[in-house]
Design a protein around this motif. Sequence first.
Motif, PDB file in Angstrom:
ATOM      1  N   ILE A 138       0.852  -1.193   0.000  1.00 19.04           N
ATOM      2  CA  ILE A 138       0.000   0.000   0.000  1.00 19.04           C
ATOM      3  C   ILE A 138       0.884   1.239   0.000  1.00 19.04           C
ATOM      4  O   ILE A 138       1.832   1.345   0.789  1.00 19.04           O
ATOM      5  CB  ILE A 138      -0.950  -0.001   1.214  1.00 19.04           C
ATOM      6  N   ASP A 139       0.584   2.174  -0.881  1.00 18.83           N
ATOM      7  CA  ASP A 139       1.449   3.335  -1.050  1.00 18.83           C
ATOM      8  C   ASP A 139       1.387   4.298   0.136  1.00 18.83           C
ATOM      9  O   ASP A 139       0.458   4.281   0.938  1.00 18.83           O
ATOM     10  CB  ASP A 139       1.087   4.077  -2.341  1.00 18.83           C
ATOM     11  N   ARG A 140       2.402   5.141   0.198  1.00 15.56           N
ATOM     12  CA  ARG A 140       2.573   6.067   1.318  1.00 15.56           C
ATOM     13  C   ARG A 140       1.395   7.017   1.473  1.00 15.56           C
ATOM     14  O   ARG A 140       0.981   7.332   2.596  1.00 15.56           O
ATOM     15  CB  ARG A 140       3.865   6.856   1.121  1.00 15.56           C
ATOM     16  N   GLU A 141       0.856   7.502   0.367  1.00 12.47           N
ATOM     17  CA  GLU A 141      -0.250   8.465   0.431  1.00 12.47           C
ATOM     18  C   GLU A 141      -1.455   7.885   1.169  1.00 12.47           C
ATOM     19  O   GLU A 141      -2.057   8.545   2.018  1.00 12.47           O
ATOM     20  CB  GLU A 141      -0.664   8.885  -0.980  1.00 12.47           C
ATOM     21  N   HIS A 142      -1.778   6.631   0.874  1.00 10.92           N
ATOM     22  CA  HIS A 142      -2.936   6.009   1.528  1.00 10.92           C
ATOM     23  C   HIS A 142      -2.649   5.702   3.000  1.00 10.92           C
ATOM     24  O   HIS A 142      -3.536   5.807   3.842  1.00 10.92           O
ATOM     25  CB  HIS A 142      -3.347   4.742   0.784  1.00 10.92           C
ATOM     26  N   ILE A 143      -1.420   5.313   3.289  1.00 14.33           N
ATOM     27  CA  ILE A 143      -1.047   5.075   4.687  1.00 14.33           C
ATOM     28  C   ILE A 143      -1.139   6.378   5.476  1.00 14.33           C
ATOM     29  O   ILE A 143      -1.683   6.423   6.589  1.00 14.33           O
ATOM     30  CB  ILE A 143       0.383   4.492   4.785  1.00 14.33           C
ATOM     31  N   LEU A 144      -0.618   7.438   4.896  1.00 12.17           N
ATOM     32  CA  LEU A 144      -0.633   8.741   5.550  1.00 12.17           C
ATOM     33  C   LEU A 144      -2.056   9.213   5.812  1.00 12.17           C
ATOM     34  O   LEU A 144      -2.385   9.676   6.916  1.00 12.17           O
ATOM     35  CB  LEU A 144       0.118   9.759   4.683  1.00 12.17           C
ATOM     36  N   ASN A 145      -2.907   9.063   4.832  1.00  8.63           N
ATOM     37  CA  ASN A 145      -4.311   9.467   5.008  1.00  8.63           C
ATOM     38  C   ASN A 145      -5.008   8.628   6.071  1.00  8.63           C
ATOM     39  O   ASN A 145      -5.843   9.132   6.826  1.00  8.63           O
ATOM     40  CB  ASN A 145      -5.068   9.340   3.680  1.00  8.63           C
ATOM     41  N   ALA A 146      -4.642   7.362   6.137  1.00  7.58           N
ATOM     42  CA  ALA A 146      -5.265   6.468   7.123  1.00  7.58           C
ATOM     43  C   ALA A 146      -4.906   6.875   8.547  1.00  7.58           C
ATOM     44  O   ALA A 146      -5.776   6.971   9.420  1.00  7.58           O
ATOM     45  CB  ALA A 146      -4.839   5.026   6.864  1.00  7.58           C
ATOM     46  N   VAL A 147      -3.627   7.142   8.806  1.00 11.93           N
ATOM     47  CA  VAL A 147      -3.220   7.475  10.175  1.00 11.93           C
ATOM     48  C   VAL A 147      -3.647   8.881  10.570  1.00 11.93           C
ATOM     49  O   VAL A 147      -3.771   9.189  11.755  1.00 11.93           O
ATOM     50  CB  VAL A 147      -1.703   7.289  10.386  1.00 11.93           C
ATOM     51  N   LYS A 148      -3.887   9.734   9.582  1.00 10.08           N
ATOM     52  CA  LYS A 148      -4.417  11.061   9.888  1.00 10.08           C
ATOM     53  C   LYS A 148      -5.832  10.956  10.468  1.00 10.08           C
ATOM     54  O   LYS A 148      -6.234  11.749  11.312  1.00 10.08           O
ATOM     55  CB  LYS A 148      -4.466  11.930   8.627  1.00 10.08           C
ATOM     56  N   LYS A 149      -6.562   9.946  10.000  1.00 11.97           N
ATOM     57  CA  LYS A 149      -7.939   9.749  10.457  1.00 11.97           C
ATOM     58  C   LYS A 149      -8.011   8.884  11.716  1.00 11.97           C
ATOM     59  O   LYS A 149      -8.903   9.052  12.549  1.00 11.97           O
ATOM     60  CB  LYS A 149      -8.760   9.085   9.345  1.00 11.97           C
ATOM     61  N   HIS A 150      -7.088   7.949  11.816  1.00  8.86           N
ATOM     62  CA  HIS A 150      -7.092   7.015  12.955  1.00  8.86           C
ATOM     63  C   HIS A 150      -5.641   6.693  13.300  1.00  8.86           C
ATOM     64  O   HIS A 150      -5.045   5.755  12.764  1.00  8.86           O
ATOM     65  CB  HIS A 150      -7.862   5.749  12.587  1.00  8.86           C
ATOM     66  N   GLY A 151      -5.072   7.495  14.185  1.00 12.78           N
ATOM     67  CA  GLY A 151      -3.652   7.394  14.493  1.00 12.78           C
ATOM     68  C   GLY A 151      -3.168   6.016  14.877  1.00 12.78           C
ATOM     69  O   GLY A 151      -2.080   5.586  14.479  1.00 12.78           O
ATOM     70  N   SER A 152      -3.963   5.291  15.636  1.00  9.87           N
ATOM     71  CA  SER A 152      -3.527   3.979  16.118  1.00  9.87           C
ATOM     72  C   SER A 152      -3.413   2.942  15.008  1.00  9.87           C
ATOM     73  O   SER A 152      -2.871   1.856  15.223  1.00  9.87           O
ATOM     74  CB  SER A 152      -4.484   3.474  17.204  1.00  9.87           C
ATOM     75  N   ALA A 153      -3.904   3.273  13.821  1.00 11.30           N
ATOM     76  CA  ALA A 153      -3.772   2.353  12.694  1.00 11.30           C
ATOM     77  C   ALA A 153      -2.315   2.147  12.315  1.00 11.30           C
ATOM     78  O   ALA A 153      -1.975   1.185  11.623  1.00 11.30           O
ATOM     79  CB  ALA A 153      -4.556   2.873  11.485  1.00 11.30           C
ATOM     80  N   ILE A 154      -1.438   3.020  12.809  1.00 12.86           N
ATOM     81  CA  ILE A 154      -0.011   2.872  12.518  1.00 12.86           C
ATOM     82  C   ILE A 154       0.538   1.558  13.081  1.00 12.86           C
ATOM     83  O   ILE A 154       1.578   1.073  12.648  1.00 12.86           O
ATOM     84  CB  ILE A 154       0.782   4.084  13.076  1.00 12.86           C
ATOM     85  N   GLU A 155      -0.174   0.971  14.003  1.00 12.09           N
ATOM     86  CA  GLU A 155       0.247  -0.324  14.560  1.00 12.09           C
ATOM     87  C   GLU A 155       0.401  -1.368  13.457  1.00 12.09           C
ATOM     88  O   GLU A 155       1.225  -2.281  13.559  1.00 12.09           O
ATOM     89  CB  GLU A 155      -0.774  -0.813  15.590  1.00 12.09           C
ATOM     90  N   PHE A 156      -0.384  -1.240  12.395  1.00 11.91           N
ATOM     91  CA  PHE A 156      -0.451  -2.297  11.390  1.00 11.91           C
ATOM     92  C   PHE A 156       0.314  -1.992  10.106  1.00 11.91           C
ATOM     93  O   PHE A 156       0.247  -2.764   9.156  1.00 11.91           O
ATOM     94  CB  PHE A 156      -1.920  -2.581  11.070  1.00 11.91           C
ATOM     95  N   VAL A 157       1.019  -0.863  10.067  1.00 18.49           N
ATOM     96  CA  VAL A 157       1.773  -0.524   8.858  1.00 18.49           C
ATOM     97  C   VAL A 157       3.151  -1.175   8.910  1.00 18.49           C
ATOM     98  O   VAL A 157       3.569  -1.721   9.935  1.00 18.49           O
ATOM     99  CB  VAL A 157       1.906   1.011   8.689  1.00 18.49           C
ATOM    100  N   SER A 158       3.876  -1.103   7.808  1.00 20.07           N
ATOM    101  CA  SER A 158       5.211  -1.704   7.753  1.00 20.07           C
ATOM    102  C   SER A 158       6.193  -0.922   8.622  1.00 20.07           C
ATOM    103  O   SER A 158       5.946   0.237   8.978  1.00 20.07           O
ATOM    104  CB  SER A 158       5.705  -1.711   6.306  1.00 20.07           C
TER     105      SER A 158
END
Length: 227
Positions: free
Chosen positions: A143-163
Amino acid sequence: TVNSNMVRVKSVPAASADDAEKVLWHVQRNGRALAYASERLRNDRSIVEAAIQQNPMAMVFASEALKDDVQLVLRCVAMQGFLLEHASVRLQGCREIVFAAIQNNGFALQWVSDSWKRDVELCILAIENNPRALAFCRCVEQIDREHILNAVKKHGSAIEFVSNDFKADRAVVLAAVENEGQALQFASIEMQQDLEVVRTAVRNRPCALQWASLELRANRRLVKDAI
């Protein structure tokens, strides 16, 4: 009321629970009353469709055969994506069904077949709808950086599941802790040593200081912000 309708159906003698006319009357007023219909009527398409029209949740009580019906299940998950949990295993792998469910509720990703959890297009759709769906992606590294960035902006704790690369990406981590200070616990060691990142996390959630490096936990200004 809903409860009174359910009580009425529940109190009907067993013989009446197999009475199509009576059961239809009840489910038209409270779809969940389908739970008290006979096995035969829970497999009756017209009865089940009437129940679903009143309340999509009635799908939970449909027969296994109807939970494998493409059109009926599609109608339900398009209105309540989480109902994908109750679809047949076959339909949890059906493209049309899966995309309809995810478009309604990205969190339904947890109930798709494993092969779809590895589909980048579907996972991006899911996290755009609900960033918490990252927990169920099996293709996070694609998953590209832009989508990861947008995801954690909305739900910070989602960073737990990124690379791990994104957990060490300063912009991604900052976005996460700005949204949810406690997301600092999932950041890389380097980011937990970054003064700006930690300060941002602590200002959002004072208790986030516990995940900072030992050196920053002793920083008087940070401690003051956390008190």
